[in-house]
Design an enzyme around this catalytic site. Structure first.
Site, PDB file in Angstrom:
ATOM      1  N   LYS A  13       0.836  -1.206   0.000  1.00 55.22           N
ATOM      2  CA  LYS A  13       0.000   0.000   0.000  1.00 55.22           C
ATOM      3  C   LYS A  13       0.876   1.265   0.000  1.00 55.22           C
ATOM      4  O   LYS A  13       0.603   2.206  -0.735  1.00 55.22           O
ATOM      5  CB  LYS A  13      -0.912   0.025   1.245  1.00 55.22           C
ATOM      6  CG  LYS A  13      -1.818  -1.183   1.389  1.00 55.22           C
ATOM      7  CD  LYS A  13      -2.736  -1.071   2.590  1.00 55.22           C
ATOM      8  CE  LYS A  13      -2.052  -1.038   3.936  1.00 55.22           C
ATOM      9  NZ  LYS A  13      -1.308  -2.261   4.312  1.00 55.22           N
ATOM     10  N   ARG A  88      -8.756   1.018   9.361  1.00 53.24           N
ATOM     11  CA  ARG A  88      -8.306  -0.331   9.709  1.00 53.24           C
ATOM     12  C   ARG A  88      -9.329  -1.060  10.565  1.00 53.24           C
ATOM     13  O   ARG A  88      -9.099  -2.215  10.928  1.00 53.24           O
ATOM     14  CB  ARG A  88      -6.993  -0.243  10.488  1.00 53.24           C
ATOM     15  CG  ARG A  88      -5.744  -0.582   9.677  1.00 53.24           C
ATOM     16  CD  ARG A  88      -4.560  -0.412  10.606  1.00 53.24           C
ATOM     17  NE  ARG A  88      -3.367  -1.084  10.202  1.00 53.24           N
ATOM     18  CZ  ARG A  88      -2.332  -0.512   9.603  1.00 53.24           C
ATOM     19  NH1 ARG A  88      -2.368   0.750   9.262  1.00 53.24           N
ATOM     20  NH2 ARG A  88      -1.256  -1.209   9.339  1.00 53.24           N
ATOM     21  N   ARG A 127      12.086  -5.374   3.922  1.00 54.30           N
ATOM     22  CA  ARG A 127      11.785  -3.944   3.756  1.00 54.30           C
ATOM     23  C   ARG A 127      12.812  -3.071   4.484  1.00 54.30           C
ATOM     24  O   ARG A 127      13.240  -3.383   5.591  1.00 54.30           O
ATOM     25  CB  ARG A 127      10.394  -3.655   4.320  1.00 54.30           C
ATOM     26  CG  ARG A 127      10.079  -2.162   4.389  1.00 54.30           C
ATOM     27  CD  ARG A 127       8.635  -1.874   4.440  1.00 54.30           C
ATOM     28  NE  ARG A 127       8.012  -2.268   5.697  1.00 54.30           N
ATOM     29  CZ  ARG A 127       6.706  -2.115   5.941  1.00 54.30           C
ATOM     30  NH1 ARG A 127       5.918  -1.617   5.009  1.00 54.30           N
ATOM     31  NH2 ARG A 127       6.198  -2.494   7.075  1.00 54.30           N
ATOM     32  N   ARG A 160      12.292  -1.319   9.946  1.00 57.83           N
ATOM     33  CA  ARG A 160      11.304  -0.839  10.906  1.00 57.83           C
ATOM     34  C   ARG A 160      11.275  -1.765  12.111  1.00 57.83           C
ATOM     35  O   ARG A 160      11.291  -2.984  11.949  1.00 57.83           O
ATOM     36  CB  ARG A 160       9.911  -0.834  10.246  1.00 57.83           C
ATOM     37  CG  ARG A 160       9.502   0.523   9.749  1.00 57.83           C
ATOM     38  CD  ARG A 160       8.234   0.504   8.968  1.00 57.83           C
ATOM     39  NE  ARG A 160       7.098  -0.106   9.636  1.00 57.83           N
ATOM     40  CZ  ARG A 160       5.856  -0.059   9.165  1.00 57.83           C
ATOM     41  NH1 ARG A 160       5.608   0.574   8.034  1.00 57.83           N
ATOM     42  NH2 ARG A 160       4.861  -0.637   9.794  1.00 57.83           N
ATOM     43  N   ARG A 171       0.860  -8.628  13.786  1.00 60.01           N
ATOM     44  CA  ARG A 171       0.175  -7.659  12.901  1.00 60.01           C
ATOM     45  C   ARG A 171      -0.747  -8.404  11.929  1.00 60.01           C
ATOM     46  O   ARG A 171      -1.838  -7.923  11.613  1.00 60.01           O
ATOM     47  CB  ARG A 171       1.208  -6.826  12.132  1.00 60.01           C
ATOM     48  CG  ARG A 171       1.899  -5.804  13.040  1.00 60.01           C
ATOM     49  CD  ARG A 171       3.194  -5.301  12.443  1.00 60.01           C
ATOM     50  NE  ARG A 171       3.004  -4.548  11.227  1.00 60.01           N
ATOM     51  CZ  ARG A 171       3.966  -4.355  10.328  1.00 60.01           C
ATOM     52  NH1 ARG A 171       5.157  -4.863  10.495  1.00 60.01           N
ATOM     53  NH2 ARG A 171       3.707  -3.650   9.257  1.00 60.01           N
TER      54      ARG A 171
HETATM   55  P1  AMP Z   1       1.649   0.861   8.980  1.00 60.30           P
HETATM   56  O1  AMP Z   1       2.811   1.761   8.710  1.00 60.30           O
HETATM   57  O2  AMP Z   1       0.430   1.245   8.209  1.00 60.30           O
HETATM   58  O3  AMP Z   1       1.996  -0.598   8.862  1.00 60.30           O
HETATM   59  O4  AMP Z   1       1.252   1.101  10.511  1.00 60.30           O
HETATM   60  C1  AMP Z   1       2.176   0.833  11.563  1.00 60.30           C
HETATM   61  C2  AMP Z   1       1.409   0.673  12.869  1.00 60.30           C
HETATM   62  O5  AMP Z   1       0.746   1.912  13.202  1.00 60.30           O
HETATM   63  C3  AMP Z   1       0.291  -0.359  12.851  1.00 60.30           C
HETATM   64  O6  AMP Z   1       0.776  -1.672  13.092  1.00 60.30           O
HETATM   65  C4  AMP Z   1      -0.604   0.135  13.976  1.00 60.30           C
HETATM   66  O7  AMP Z   1      -0.070  -0.182  15.234  1.00 60.30           O
HETATM   67  C5  AMP Z   1      -0.514   1.652  13.799  1.00 60.30           C
HETATM   68  N1  AMP Z   1      -1.570   2.131  12.886  1.00 60.30           N
HETATM   69  C6  AMP Z   1      -1.416   2.644  11.642  1.00 60.30           C
HETATM   70  N2  AMP Z   1      -2.608   2.975  11.115  1.00 60.30           N
HETATM   71  C7  AMP Z   1      -3.537   2.660  12.049  1.00 60.30           C
HETATM   72  C8  AMP Z   1      -4.961   2.741  12.086  1.00 60.30           C
HETATM   73  N3  AMP Z   1      -5.662   3.194  11.039  1.00 60.30           N
HETATM   74  N4  AMP Z   1      -5.587   2.327  13.204  1.00 60.30           N
HETATM   75  C9  AMP Z   1      -4.892   1.872  14.274  1.00 60.30           C
HETATM   76  N5  AMP Z   1      -3.562   1.739  14.292  1.00 60.30           N
HETATM   77  C10 AMP Z   1      -2.874   2.133  13.191  1.00 60.30           C
END
Ligand code: AMP
Length: 216
Positions: A13, A88, A127, A160, A171
């Site tokens: 994404k 989410r 990554r 990360r 996750r």
């Molecule tokens: P991402 O970079 O999108 O993989 O997000 C990293 C982490 O941020 C996720 O594993 C969640 O802990 C938190 N996070 C990101 N977006 C959301 C969301 N829309 N709702 C809740 N937690 C989020």
């Protein structure tokens, strides 16, 4: 253009949203990036959210939704946006629908990026992200021109912390429980298009571009 990209962690994404945002001149809104930035800046939201994302859990809806509502109302979103990692949960999707109704706008498309578990693990463990500008790379699939250095800003590339194997598995569990139900939510709106995102970044971009052109 108003677009939502859905899919499991590692679906690609972020890579697509960054490219589509640059191409169409609309902001790429990644709630994950917003939480990481807030943590770097040691804001209250950033510190609170870190307790969740550091473990691979979702940040609570009230924190996430108020941050996104504020972002949606900022001037640069008037030309459109690409959401990556938001919504989410069903509650977040309902909040977004209500906020967009209030603003008198509609989403053009919701792209569900489907990937196999094998691809997810391969992508996330390889990554690397730029610690300065947040750009995504991959040691095999999308290597930078100079190893360890960002092509865009020259920043250092790092792994990360939540791309560690146990956190990845958590996750994925959280994704299945809380986020996968959004596919049905958006399918009912008639805006959802599924793609097989197991392909390369360029092939996925081509497919998404064709979908958007067919809908414009
Ligand atoms: P991402 O970079 O999108 O993989 O997000 C990293 C982490 O941020 C996720 O594993 C969640 O802990 C938190 N996070 C990101 N977006 C959301 C969301 N829309 N709702 C809740 N937690 C989020």
């Amino acid at each position: 253009m108003r677009l939502i990209l859905l899919g499991a962690p590692g679906a690609g994404k972020g890579s697509q949203a960054a490219r589509l945002g640059r191409k169409h001149g609309v902001p790429h809104i990644s709630t994950g990036d917003m939480f990481r930035d807030a943590f770097e800046k040691k804001t209250d939201i950033g510190i609170r959210a870190h307790g969740y994302w550091g473990q691979g859990e979702l940040v609570p809806d009230d924190v996430t939704c108020s941050m996104v509502e504020e972002r949606l109302e900022s001037g640069d979103c008037s030309s459109g946006f690409i959401f990556d990692g938001f919504p989410r949960t069903i509650a977040q999707a309902e909040m977004l629908t209500a906020a967009m109704e209030r603003l008198g706008i509609e989403v053009d498309a919701v792209i569900q990026m489907n990937v196999s578990r094998e691809t997810i693990l391969q992508r996330l463990t390889g990554r690397r992200v730029c610690e300065r500008c947040g750009a995504n790379f991959h040691v095999k699939n999308l290597p930078p021109a100079k190893p360890g250095v960002c092509d865009y800003c020259g920043g250092g590339l790092v792994r990360r912390p939540d791309d560690e194997r146990d956190t990845i598995l958590n996750r994925l569990r959280v994704y299945e429980e809380r986020t996968a139900p959004l596919v049905d939510y958006y399918r009912r709106t008639g805006k959802l298009v599924d793609i097989d995102a197991d392909k390369s970044v360029d092939e996925n971009l081509e497919e998404i571009t064709a979908i958007l052109e067919a809908r414009s």
